[in-house]
Write a protein that holds these residues in place. Structure first.
Motif, mmCIF file in Angstrom:
data_model
loop_
_atom_site.group_PDB
_atom_site.id
_atom_site.type_symbol
_atom_site.label_atom_id
_atom_site.label_comp_id
_atom_site.label_asym_id
_atom_site.label_seq_id
_atom_site.Cartn_x
_atom_site.Cartn_y
_atom_site.Cartn_z
ATOM 1 N N UNK A 77 0.824 -1.216 0.000
ATOM 2 C CA UNK A 77 0.000 0.000 0.000
ATOM 3 C C UNK A 77 0.857 1.265 0.000
ATOM 4 N N UNK A 78 2.080 1.169 0.529
ATOM 5 C CA UNK A 78 2.993 2.315 0.545
ATOM 6 C C UNK A 78 3.711 2.496 -0.790
ATOM 7 N N UNK A 79 3.427 1.624 -1.764
ATOM 8 C CA UNK A 79 3.981 1.777 -3.099
ATOM 9 C C UNK A 79 5.159 0.878 -3.409
ATOM 10 N N UNK A 80 5.516 0.004 -2.484
ATOM 11 C CA UNK A 80 6.685 -0.849 -2.688
ATOM 12 C C UNK A 80 6.222 -2.194 -3.239
ATOM 13 N N UNK A 81 6.434 -2.353 -4.528
ATOM 14 C CA UNK A 81 5.962 -3.548 -5.226
ATOM 15 C C UNK A 81 6.997 -4.661 -5.229
ATOM 16 N N UNK A 82 8.228 -4.358 -4.801
ATOM 17 C CA UNK A 82 9.295 -5.354 -4.711
ATOM 18 C C UNK A 82 10.143 -5.061 -3.483
ATOM 19 N N UNK A 83 10.502 -6.117 -2.736
ATOM 20 C CA UNK A 83 11.409 -5.943 -1.594
ATOM 21 C C UNK A 83 12.404 -7.089 -1.561
ATOM 22 N N UNK A 84 13.583 -6.797 -0.989
ATOM 23 C CA UNK A 84 14.491 -7.856 -0.524
ATOM 24 C C UNK A 84 14.230 -8.017 0.960
ATOM 25 N N UNK A 85 14.027 -9.249 1.381
ATOM 26 C CA UNK A 85 13.871 -9.511 2.810
ATOM 27 C C UNK A 85 15.173 -10.101 3.322
ATOM 28 N N UNK A 86 15.846 -9.373 4.219
ATOM 29 C CA UNK A 86 17.201 -9.755 4.614
ATOM 30 C C UNK A 86 17.246 -10.323 6.028
ATOM 31 N N UNK A 87 16.547 -11.421 6.194
ATOM 32 C CA UNK A 87 16.617 -12.130 7.461
ATOM 33 C C UNK A 87 15.266 -12.315 8.115
ATOM 34 N N UNK A 88 14.959 -13.552 8.459
ATOM 35 C CA UNK A 88 13.759 -13.866 9.247
ATOM 36 C C UNK A 88 14.132 -14.934 10.264
ATOM 37 N N UNK A 89 13.146 -15.490 10.938
ATOM 38 C CA UNK A 89 13.443 -16.446 12.004
ATOM 39 C C UNK A 89 13.210 -17.896 11.648
ATOM 40 N N UNK A 90 12.208 -18.147 10.784
ATOM 41 C CA UNK A 90 11.786 -19.520 10.524
ATOM 42 C C UNK A 90 11.570 -19.791 9.037
ATOM 43 N N UNK A 91 12.170 -18.982 8.181
ATOM 44 C CA UNK A 91 11.931 -19.071 6.735
ATOM 45 C C UNK A 91 10.463 -18.794 6.395
ATOM 46 N N UNK A 92 9.792 -18.044 7.268
ATOM 47 C CA UNK A 92 8.393 -17.727 7.009
ATOM 48 C C UNK A 92 8.211 -16.834 5.790
ATOM 49 N N UNK A 93 9.245 -16.069 5.435
ATOM 50 C CA UNK A 93 9.108 -15.195 4.263
ATOM 51 C C UNK A 93 9.201 -15.992 2.961
ATOM 52 N N UNK A 94 9.742 -17.198 2.999
ATOM 53 C CA UNK A 94 9.679 -18.078 1.831
ATOM 54 C C UNK A 94 8.230 -18.482 1.585
ATOM 55 N N UNK A 95 7.529 -18.851 2.652
ATOM 56 C CA UNK A 95 6.107 -19.200 2.539
ATOM 57 C C UNK A 95 5.282 -17.996 2.111
ATOM 58 N N UNK A 96 5.629 -16.825 2.652
ATOM 59 C CA UNK A 96 4.908 -15.607 2.269
ATOM 60 C C UNK A 96 5.111 -15.307 0.790
ATOM 61 N N UNK A 97 6.328 -15.421 0.316
ATOM 62 C CA UNK A 97 6.598 -15.201 -1.113
ATOM 63 C C UNK A 97 5.724 -16.104 -1.978
ATOM 64 N N UNK A 98 5.631 -17.375 -1.606
ATOM 65 C CA UNK A 98 4.810 -18.317 -2.370
ATOM 66 C C UNK A 98 3.338 -17.926 -2.344
ATOM 67 N N UNK A 99 2.854 -17.500 -1.164
ATOM 68 C CA UNK A 99 1.446 -17.106 -1.037
ATOM 69 C C UNK A 99 1.136 -15.869 -1.874
ATOM 70 N N UNK A 100 2.062 -14.904 -1.878
ATOM 71 C CA UNK A 100 1.857 -13.699 -2.680
ATOM 72 C C UNK A 100 1.894 -14.033 -4.167
ATOM 73 N N UNK A 101 2.871 -14.820 -4.569
ATOM 74 C CA UNK A 101 3.007 -15.157 -5.992
ATOM 75 C C UNK A 101 1.820 -15.943 -6.526
#
Length: 435
Positions: free
Chosen positions: A125-149
């Protein structure tokens, strides 16, 4: 001889097929009052951007009229730009004060995954259509990437490092500050390495986990419960093993670093970007230019931690002096790096400060001396170049994904406009359109 019934069926089929084809070829035509395509520093006036499916099909001067079934999006009083790209986020967490240090003990993987969904929407919503995520705790952002895609939840395109890689006691060793009775001896699977073999294993584990790139913490950091925020934390052979292994798997390496020696070692090993870079000097600038390394400043994070360090009890005793000292220096570092001609890509470290506030970084970068057009290009063209995605993202050009944002004013005259995005399109779909 064809019967009337057969002729009717064939004619009906032809009409229906033609209608479907006409609908499928319908275009979305954006009438932009101003266009910053970001492939250079030019600004165009009264331009039409034609979107078909999820890609930009062509760009035409003037306001192209709509054909049958076409949709017009009237941004004739707006400035249209490529979708914004934040090269340093932590999209599944957000620092809320002293309680944040307790989260690993009271929250599970699912809790962080749900947080990530919320923060991803705020970021988009803030206009950022692409991000690099540089660190998480449980690889949850891998699952998030899949859900978004897959379209299950809204959010930006995510290129994630999964869990960052540290050394024992290093900035990304999550057991720092824990009592011995509960403290575990982490290994490469959890992102803590000692020696070349473990360094290689950690990279391969990230590949196995589905990460897109590697993030390492080459020096101490501010928010970790450890004394030094500057000391180098990898040996040369460990760094080289990480970079060489990452290259074998087509992965780049992003480097958290504050101290000079850690940066020097990482640059010589062949990494792709330096994050924060607080104590850079002329020697480091020269090395970065020689090796074509990107600098991602994250001024917002520096300002945020410096302000919070003024509050008694907000940070642990080991963290507070680091936040007070390191935080205020990053803006001046960017100013010097910019004057030296270092490649600069936009990044906020959001997750330290609040997600959705990413646009403040534009203002801080201009305050540091960068021209507005160059800051906008750092968050578009240069972000895509750092990601090795310039063929599909980062500029408004025919053949690229239809990721675009717009503001009502002129951000080249008032960069604060970037804090209030009025229109967001990602992959040809409109997510925000304020009327």
């Amino acid at each position: 001889m064809i019967s009337r019934k057969s002729l009717f069926l064939k004619t009906s089929f032809l009409l229906i097929t033609t209608a479907i084809l006409n609908v499928s070829h319908a275009a979305t035509i954006i009438h932009a009052g101003k266009l910053i395509a970001a492939d250079n520093n030019d600004v165009q006036n009264k331009v039409s951007v034609i979107v078909e499916g999820n890609k930009i099909s062509r760009i035409e001067k003037g306001f192209t009229p709509a054909g049958d079934n076409d949709e017009i999006i009237d941004l004739s009083e707006y400035t249209l730009m490529p979708g914004l790209m934040d090269m340093h986020t932590h999209i599944s967490s957000q620092f809320e004060g002293p309680s944040t240090y307790m989260e690993p003990f009271v929250l599970n993987e699912a809790d962080f995954a749900i947080k990530a969904v919320v923060y991803a929407k705020k970021t988009l919503d803030a206009g950022f259509t692409t991000v690099r995520n540089l660190g998480d705790g449980y690889n949850e952002t891998v699952a998030l990437r899949k859900a978004i895609n897959s379209g299950k939840v809204p959010g930006p395109r995510i290129f994630t490092a999964g869990q960052a890689i540290a050394t024992t006691g290093g900035h990304a060793d999550s057991t720092n500050g824990q009592a011995k009775i509960i403290r575990r001896d982490l290994g490469p699977e959890e992102g803590v390495i000692n020696g070349v073999a473990e360094a290689r294993k950690a990279v391969r584990q990230r590949y196995k986990d589905g990460a897109d790139l590697i993030k390492i913490t080459a020096t101490g950091g501010v928010l970790s419960v450890a004394k030094s925020g500057q000391n180098p934390q990898f040996m040369d052979d460990e760094l080289q093993a990480i970079v060489d292994t990452a290259k074998d798997y087509g992965m780049t390496v992003a480097v958290h670093a504050h101290g000079k020696e850690g940066m020097r070692r990482a640059i010589l090993a062949g990494v792709s970007s330096i994050e924060h870079g607080t104590y850079m000097d002329k020697e480091i600038f020269k090395l970065m230019k020689k090796h074509d390394i990107y600098y991602v400043p994250t001024i917002m994070a520096g300002n945020w931690v410096a302000e919070k360090a003024k509050i008694d009890g907000f940070f642990p005793d080991l963290v507070r002096p680091k936040a007070a000292k390191i935080g205020p220096l990053i803006k001046a570092t960017l100013a010097n790096a910019y004057k030296s001609g270092v490649n600069i890509a936009f990044g906020t470290d959001s997750g330290v400060s609040a997600h959705g506030d990413n646009g403040l970084e534009f203002v801080l970068m201009v305050d540091a001396g960068m021209k507005p057009i160059e800051v906008i290009r750092s968050a578009t063209y240069h972000g895509a170049k750092l990601l090795n995605e310039l063929d599909t993202l980062g500029t408004i050009e025919a053949g690229k994904f239809a990721d675009m944002v717009a503001v009502h004013g002129d951000p080249l005259n008032d960069i604060k406009e970037m804090q209030d995005i009025d229109f967001v399109m990602k992959n040809g779909e409109v997510f925000v359109h304020k009327q």
